[in-house]
Each structure stands twice: as structure tokens, then as C-alpha cells.
Design a protein around this motif. Structure first.
Motif, PDB file in Angstrom:
ATOM      1  N   THR A 190       1.073  -1.325   0.154  1.00  0.00           N
ATOM      2  CA  THR A 190       0.168   0.504   0.291  1.00  0.00           C
ATOM      3  C   THR A 190       0.472   0.919   0.428  1.00  0.00           C
ATOM      4  OG1 THR A 190      -0.404   0.553   2.400  1.00  0.00           O
ATOM      5  CG2 THR A 190      -1.703  -1.152   1.097  1.00  0.00           C
ATOM      6  N   ASN A 191       1.742   1.117   0.653  1.00  0.00           N
ATOM      7  CA  ASN A 191       3.106   2.394   0.364  1.00  0.00           C
ATOM      8  C   ASN A 191       4.572   2.378  -1.014  1.00  0.00           C
ATOM      9  OD1 ASN A 191       2.432   3.680   2.954  1.00  0.00           O
ATOM     10  ND2 ASN A 191       2.358   1.712   3.573  1.00  0.00           N
ATOM     11  N   ARG A 192       4.244   1.649  -1.299  1.00  0.00           N
ATOM     12  CA  ARG A 192       5.206   1.491  -2.989  1.00  0.00           C
ATOM     13  C   ARG A 192       5.308   2.303  -3.402  1.00  0.00           C
ATOM     14  NH1 ARG A 192       5.614  -2.587  -6.854  1.00  0.00           N
ATOM     15  NH2 ARG A 192       7.088  -2.056  -8.410  1.00  0.00           N
ATOM     16  N   ASN A 193       4.762   3.489  -3.788  1.00  0.00           N
ATOM     17  CA  ASN A 193       4.662   4.754  -4.542  1.00  0.00           C
ATOM     18  C   ASN A 193       5.812   5.565  -3.741  1.00  0.00           C
ATOM     19  OD1 ASN A 193       3.766   3.888  -6.301  1.00  0.00           O
ATOM     20  ND2 ASN A 193       1.490   5.220  -5.913  1.00  0.00           N
ATOM     21  N   THR A 194       5.460   5.504  -2.375  1.00  0.00           N
ATOM     22  CA  THR A 194       5.827   6.463  -0.953  1.00  0.00           C
ATOM     23  C   THR A 194       7.794   5.634  -1.056  1.00  0.00           C
ATOM     24  OG1 THR A 194       4.347   6.508   0.463  1.00  0.00           O
ATOM     25  CG2 THR A 194       6.018   7.216   1.022  1.00  0.00           C
ATOM     26  N   ILE A 195       7.398   4.579  -1.103  1.00  0.00           N
ATOM     27  CA  ILE A 195       8.704   3.547  -0.544  1.00  0.00           C
ATOM     28  C   ILE A 195       9.581   4.059  -1.897  1.00  0.00           C
ATOM     29  CG2 ILE A 195       9.885   0.680  -0.648  1.00  0.00           C
ATOM     30  CD1 ILE A 195       7.094   0.227   1.211  1.00  0.00           C
ATOM     31  N   ALA A 196       9.101   4.057  -3.115  1.00  0.00           N
ATOM     32  CA  ALA A 196      10.029   4.234  -4.314  1.00  0.00           C
ATOM     33  C   ALA A 196      10.670   5.437  -4.405  1.00  0.00           C
ATOM     34  CB  ALA A 196       9.046   3.827  -5.423  1.00  0.00           C
ATOM     35  N   ALA A 197      10.125   6.677  -4.098  1.00  0.00           N
ATOM     36  CA  ALA A 197      10.754   7.673  -3.687  1.00  0.00           C
ATOM     37  C   ALA A 197      11.581   7.706  -3.080  1.00  0.00           C
ATOM     38  CB  ALA A 197       9.068   8.715  -3.372  1.00  0.00           C
ATOM     39  N   GLN A 198      11.441   7.297  -1.498  1.00  0.00           N
ATOM     40  CA  GLN A 198      12.101   7.612  -0.078  1.00  0.00           C
ATOM     41  C   GLN A 198      13.927   6.428  -1.174  1.00  0.00           C
ATOM     42  OE1 GLN A 198       9.973   5.893   2.872  1.00  0.00           O
ATOM     43  NE2 GLN A 198       9.451   8.104   3.561  1.00  0.00           N
ATOM     44  N   ILE A 199      13.069   5.643  -1.854  1.00  0.00           N
ATOM     45  CA  ILE A 199      14.862   4.443  -2.206  1.00  0.00           C
ATOM     46  C   ILE A 199      15.576   5.702  -2.917  1.00  0.00           C
ATOM     47  CG2 ILE A 199      15.571   2.742  -3.025  1.00  0.00           C
ATOM     48  CD1 ILE A 199      13.513   1.013  -2.323  1.00  0.00           C
ATOM     49  N   GLU A 200      15.021   6.119  -4.145  1.00  0.00           N
ATOM     50  CA  GLU A 200      15.255   6.881  -4.496  1.00  0.00           C
ATOM     51  C   GLU A 200      15.671   8.283  -4.747  1.00  0.00           C
ATOM     52  OE1 GLU A 200      14.714   8.601  -9.582  1.00  0.00           O
ATOM     53  OE2 GLU A 200      12.824   7.947  -8.395  1.00  0.00           O
ATOM     54  N   GLY A 202      17.115   8.072  -1.483  1.00  0.00           N
ATOM     55  CA  GLY A 202      18.468   8.390  -0.184  1.00  0.00           C
ATOM     56  C   GLY A 202      19.397   7.676  -1.272  1.00  0.00           C
ATOM     57  N   ILE A 203      19.767   6.647  -1.934  1.00  0.00           N
ATOM     58  CA  ILE A 203      20.503   6.073  -3.032  1.00  0.00           C
ATOM     59  C   ILE A 203      20.873   7.673  -3.719  1.00  0.00           C
ATOM     60  CG2 ILE A 203      21.289   5.394  -5.641  1.00  0.00           C
ATOM     61  CD1 ILE A 203      18.806   3.155  -4.446  1.00  0.00           C
ATOM     62  N   GLY A 204      20.383   9.059  -4.213  1.00  0.00           N
ATOM     63  CA  GLY A 204      20.715   9.659  -5.232  1.00  0.00           C
ATOM     64  C   GLY A 204      21.527  10.315  -3.813  1.00  0.00           C
ATOM     65  N   LYS A 205      21.226  11.085  -3.110  1.00  0.00           N
ATOM     66  CA  LYS A 205      22.190  11.657  -1.897  1.00  0.00           C
ATOM     67  C   LYS A 205      22.798  11.360  -1.697  1.00  0.00           C
ATOM     68  CE  LYS A 205      20.802  14.505   2.479  1.00  0.00           C
ATOM     69  NZ  LYS A 205      19.876  14.419   3.950  1.00  0.00           N
ATOM     70  N   THR A 206      23.190   9.952  -1.319  1.00  0.00           N
ATOM     71  CA  THR A 206      24.384   8.907  -0.492  1.00  0.00           C
ATOM     72  C   THR A 206      25.821   9.336  -1.534  1.00  0.00           C
ATOM     73  OG1 THR A 206      23.117   7.562   0.925  1.00  0.00           O
ATOM     74  CG2 THR A 206      25.292   6.684   0.011  1.00  0.00           C
ATOM     75  N   ILE A 207      24.539   8.473  -3.093  1.00  0.00           N
ATOM     76  CA  ILE A 207      25.792   9.239  -4.547  1.00  0.00           C
ATOM     77  C   ILE A 207      26.469  10.307  -4.793  1.00  0.00           C
ATOM     78  CG2 ILE A 207      26.152   8.358  -6.472  1.00  0.00           C
ATOM     79  CD1 ILE A 207      25.527   6.080  -5.472  1.00  0.00           C
ATOM     80  N   SER A 208      25.883  11.240  -4.470  1.00  0.00           N
ATOM     81  CA  SER A 208      26.123  12.721  -4.199  1.00  0.00           C
ATOM     82  C   SER A 208      27.442  13.316  -3.750  1.00  0.00           C
ATOM     83  CB  SER A 208      24.821  13.532  -4.786  1.00  0.00           C
ATOM     84  OG  SER A 208      23.732  13.367  -3.563  1.00  0.00           O
TER      85      SER A 208
END
Length: 355
Positions: A190-200, A202-208
Motif C-alpha cells: 500500500t506504500n509502494r510509491n512512497t517507498i520507491a520515492a524514498q529509495i531513489e 536516499g541512493i541519489g543523496k548518498t551517491i552525490s
């Protein structure tokens, strides 16, 4: 004859010897010529073979960058696409792919942990995660990225040629586990869209935040959430129950709508009846008022002269009636001088005598 023949053969042998001497001299000169040019030919041939063997040049294609190393030390400036020469045994040029690459974390058979040559795609198994209650779930994710072309020498010098397994893979796994671990297994779909946004994010912030920004993140896609079979069955039961509840709610709402509709129709009919009755009552009242007004006007218009005229007209009608039927009896209404009823009938005694 013998003398002539001897002279003939002697001349012939002499000519033959001269020709052989000339041919011999020519062939010897040829050998001398080849002897002069053979070192040059040998040198060229050796150089060609040497160039082929050591190959002191490299061609860098579009979408690639080169790194030149001098006695093992990387040159900080990357080499752009084109033809480039280097000194064998002293210098070396390593070609690095800077095109968009992709890692697929998926639960499919035959997943290859190694990068196939030139494909730019790495297949890895799904990421195993524990939810907030400790239940194992598996997450399928696709990550697209590329090396920062301007930082290729520094990136390879710092992380090595196996940089993807040191920069991308651990970051993706850590972020996915951190985000998904906040939810229960039942909450994940039920929280798929929220989880997808948080994963993207988090990964982008860590890589940058990596030093020198070695990698450019292009896309992160959450492809599938694989739940334990018991959790899936429970979620399906809950979904079925919710669907039944929604269906029952719909039926109740539809029944209420039907009842409201019927009530509205009944109320409308009642209001129509009331309005009709009020209309009829109003019409009767209007008619009665009109009649009363008419009677009042008639009463107000009556006077002695008019009554005398009416009496004369009525008497005239009686006289005319008596001429036709002499046996008629006339009845006068009490309280009035003008008769308003008469009965045209024969005398009963006379009728019985006639019979």
C-alpha cells in the motif's frame, strides 16, 4: 670440308663462351644489387613486426575515456575519444566505459553476478530485507548510472576497475534495507510509491556526497516487492474482506438511495396532492367569492321598479300558460308577491271523472 667444319665449330664455341661470360657477369651484378638493399628491407620488416607486436597506439571510441599511466602512475587528465600513441613498456592506456550502465536486482533464474563483456548490464539477486517485525522480504530494484567522465582517472585510482561493487552495490543495498525496514510486510504494497520515492532519494543523496562525485545516478526503479507466502495469503484475505465490506457498504448505500428516492417520490406526490387540493379549494373559494359577489351585486341592483317589471313579465308568462292549459294550478312561494313555481298538471278529480 674438314677445315671448314673445324672453323665453324671453333667459332660457335667461341660465341657460346662469350655469351656465358656475359650472363654470368649480369647475374653477379644482380646479386650485388640485392646485397645493397636487403638491410633496408630487413629493417622495415622488423619494424613492422615490432609495431604489430607491441602496438604503441590505441583507439578510444565515443562513450569511452582513456587513462594514461606512466610507470604505474595515473595521469589526472582523462584521454578523450580518438587515436592516441604511447611509449610501450613505459606508458599504458586503459580504456574505461563511460556510457550508461545498469544493475538489475531480480529474483530470476541464472542471475549472473558478473558483468558480461560490453553489455553494460549486471544481474544480481533480489535484495533481502527484514521488515519492522523481522519478517524477510525481497526487493527487486533497477539502478541506472554512469561514470563521471571528468573524474575517471581519480575514480579508477581510488576505487579500482571493480568500482561498481564498491560504490553502487553497497549503497543500493544499504538504502533499500533502511527504507523498507521501517514498514511491516503488510504495509509495503500500500506504500509502494512512497517507498520507491524514498529509495531513489536516499541512493541519489548518498551517491552525490561521494568525494569528487565519481558517479552520476540516472534512474532508480522499484520493480517488485516479494512478500512471504503467509503474509501474501493474509493480505489476500484482508483484501477479500475489504472487498466484501465495500460491496456490502455499496449495497446499503444503494438501498438507502432507493429508499430516499421512493421517499422523495412519495413526498413529491403528497406535495402534489396538497398543492392540487389547495388549488381546488382556492378555485372553489374563488368561485364562491365570485358567486357571492355576483349575488351581492344582483341584490344591490334590485329596486321596486325592477321588481314590478319582473312581476309583470312573470304574470305575462302565467297568462300565456293559462291560455294553453286552463286546468293548471299555480303555487306561490310564501313571502313574495311574484310567483316563481308553477305546476302544469290536470285536476285529479277531473281526471278521475274523465276515466
Amino acid at each position: 670440308m674438314p677445315a671448314d667444319l673445324n672453323d665453324y665449330f671453333n667459332k660457335k664455341n667461341k660465341n657460346s663462351n662469350e655469351n656465358n661470360q656475359k650472363n654470368f657477369n649480369f647475374k653477379m651484378s644482380d646479386f650485388k644489387f640485392f646485397g645493397k638493399i636487403s638491410p633496408f628491407v630487413y629493417t622495415i620488416a622488423i619494424l613492422i613486426i615490432f609495431v604489430i607486436l607491441i602496438k604503441p597506439f590505441v583507439i578510444i571510441n565515443s562513450g569511452e575515456m582513456g587513462i594514461k599511466s606512466n610507470t604505474g602512475k595515473y595521469d589526472p587528465e582523462p584521454i578523450t575519444p580518438g587515436l592516441h600513441f604511447f611509449l610501450p613498456f613505459i606508458q599504458k592506456i586503459t580504456i574505461i566505459d563511460t556510457r550508461i550502465r545498469q544493475i538489475n536486482y531480480a529474483s530470476f533464474e541464472g542471475a549472473n553476478e558478473n558483468l558480461s563483456f560490453g553489455s553494460g548490464v549486471i544481474n544480481k539477486n533480489s535484495i533481502s530485507v527484514l521488515d519492522s517485525r523481522g519478517l524477510p522480504v525481497f526487493i527487486d530494484v533497477t539502478v541506472q548510472y554512469r561514470l563521471n567522465p571528468s573524474q575517471v582517472p581519480q575514480t579508477i585510482a581510488t576505487w579500482g576497475l571493480n568500482w561498481e561493487n564498491k560504490i553502487i552495490d553497497p549503497v543500493v543495498r544499504d538504502v533499500v534495507r533502511s527504507v523498507v525496514g521501517k514498514y511491516t510486510a503488510e504495509e509495503l504494497p500500500t506504500n509502494r510509491n512512497t517507498i520507491a520515492a524514498q529509495i531513489e532519494e536516499g541512493i541519489g543523496k548518498t551517491i552525490s556526497t561521494q568525494p569528487n562525485k565519481p558517479v552520476e545516478l540516472r534512474a532508480v526503479q522499484l520493480r517488485e516487492i516479494i512478500l512471504p507466502s503467509k503474509v501474501k495469503e493474509q493480505i489476500e484475505r484482508v483484501q477479500i474482506a475489504k472487498q466484501e465490506a465495500e460491496r456490502a457498504k455499496y449495497e446499503v448505500e444503494r438501498a438507502n438511495q432507493e429508499a430516499l428516492k421512493k421517499a422523495a417520490l412519495a413526498e413529491g406526490e403528497a406535495n402534489a396532492t396538497i398543492i392540487s387540493a389547495k388549488g381546488k379549494a382556492a378555485a372553489v373559494k374563488i368561485q364562491a367569492d365570485a358567486q357571492a359577489y355576483s349575488n351581492k351585486e344582483i341584490a344591490n341592483s334590485l329596486n321596486n321598479s325592477l321588481l314590478t317589471l319582473k312581476q309583470i313579465e312573470t304574470q305575462k308568462e302565467f297568462n300565456e300558460a293559462l291560455k294553453i292549459n286552463k286546468d293548471a294550478k299555480i303555487f306561490l312561494t310564501p313571502g313574495g308577491a311574484v310567483p316563481n313555481i308553477w305546476v302544469d298538471t290536470k285536476d285529479a278529480k277531473k281526471q278521475s271523472s274523465l276515466q
